[in-house]
Scaffold this active site. Structure first.
Site, PDB file in Angstrom:
ATOM      1  N   GLU A   8      32.904 -15.488 -10.239  1.00 28.61           N
ATOM      2  CA  GLU A   8      33.336 -16.235 -11.416  1.00 28.61           C
ATOM      3  C   GLU A   8      33.634 -15.218 -12.511  1.00 28.61           C
ATOM      4  OE1 GLU A   8      31.082 -20.375 -11.481  1.00 28.61           O
ATOM      5  OE2 GLU A   8      29.664 -18.707 -11.303  1.00 28.61           O
ATOM      6  N   ASP A 128      33.830 -32.619  -8.469  1.00 27.51           N
ATOM      7  CA  ASP A 128      32.642 -32.255  -9.233  1.00 27.51           C
ATOM      8  C   ASP A 128      31.964 -33.541  -9.694  1.00 27.51           C
ATOM      9  OD1 ASP A 128      33.394 -29.556  -8.978  1.00 27.51           O
ATOM     10  OD2 ASP A 128      34.695 -29.709 -10.737  1.00 27.51           O
TER      11      ASP A 128
END
Length: 247
Positions: A8, A128
């Site tokens: 990330e 998500d």
């Protein structure tokens, strides 16, 4: 079972987020390009990169991501704020093996379907989940869709896979998270990739028993050295090995 070692990126650095909190990143003092190379050296077949600046709508990691794609030696699955056709096509042209889409698929499902047909097996749907609903805008906004209905809406499209993240349980209750992932994996024909559930090699072993689960993302646990990538790959590969019958 594929393992996607994950980076990330925020402002050119490797970070991890806790429960999607963009304002509270954990910083890792590692070189992103060298880390990507190390994933390939350990035997990974794919890796995943999330552009946190892309999720936030600020900063620019484009040059770094291009360098990672060139240097990794394995295909890169790329996510992080891809909300327009031009951006998605740009990164496919730059060599991204797959592009992960979340918010755009909620807001413009017809465009997402068109892109899936144009780039079969290169589009990945991000699902998500928080408190039973699909989240958008980098986990910041709640949609009106249940994950089951949302996944079903794209069941006939040629997707490369579906990444499932149970935000509510990702850092607290792994058993509950495993239940959410198992349920969605059983409800779709697409291969499902789990995110946010691995903190140890034992978690890798547990996930290998989930039907229709094609892979898992591992980020924080690798950078914190709680999981050794080579060992995790061995565990995941062993799950698919043939077992002799006893007579």
């Amino acid at each position: 079972m594929l393992i996607y070692p994950t980076l990330e990126l925020l402002d050119g650095k490797c970070v991890s987020l806790t429960r999607g909190r963009l304002e509270e990143p954990t910083l890792w003092h590692v070189d992103p390009v060298e880390t990507a190379r190390s994933f390939a050296a350990a035997g990974a077949e794919w890796m995943h990169v999330t552009d946190i600046n892309g999720l936030r709508g600020d900063g620019d990691n484009a040059e770094l991501i291009e360098e990672i794609i060139r240097a990794a030696g394995i295909p890169v699955q790329l996510g992080g704020g891809f909300r327009s056709r031009d951006t998605i096509e740009h990164w496919i042209d730059k060599g991204a093996g797959r592009v992960v889409v979340g918010t755009m698929a909620v807001r413009d499902p017809d465009l997402f379907r068109a892109l899936a047909k144009l780039y079969p097996d290169q589009m990945v749907l991000a699902v998500d989940i928080y408190e039973g609903y699909v989240m958008t805008d980098g986990w910041q906004s709640r949609s009106s869709f249940s994950p089951e209905a949302y996944v079903a809406a794209f069941d006939t499209d040629p997707l490369a896979g579906i990444i499932v993240t149970d935000i509510d349980a990702s850092m607290r209750d792994r058993d509950a998270s495993l239940g959410v992932i198992t349920g969605l994996a059983a409800a779709t024909r697409h291969p499902v990739i789990a995110r946010g559930t691995v903190r140890s090699v034992d978690d890798v072993a547990r996930l290998t028993f989930v039907p229709n689960l094609a892979g898992m993302l591992i980020g924080r646990a690798l950078l914190a050295r709680d999981v050794d990538l080579a060992e995790a790959l061995e565990v995941a590969q062993a799950a698919g090995a043939p077992v002799a019958e006893f007579r």
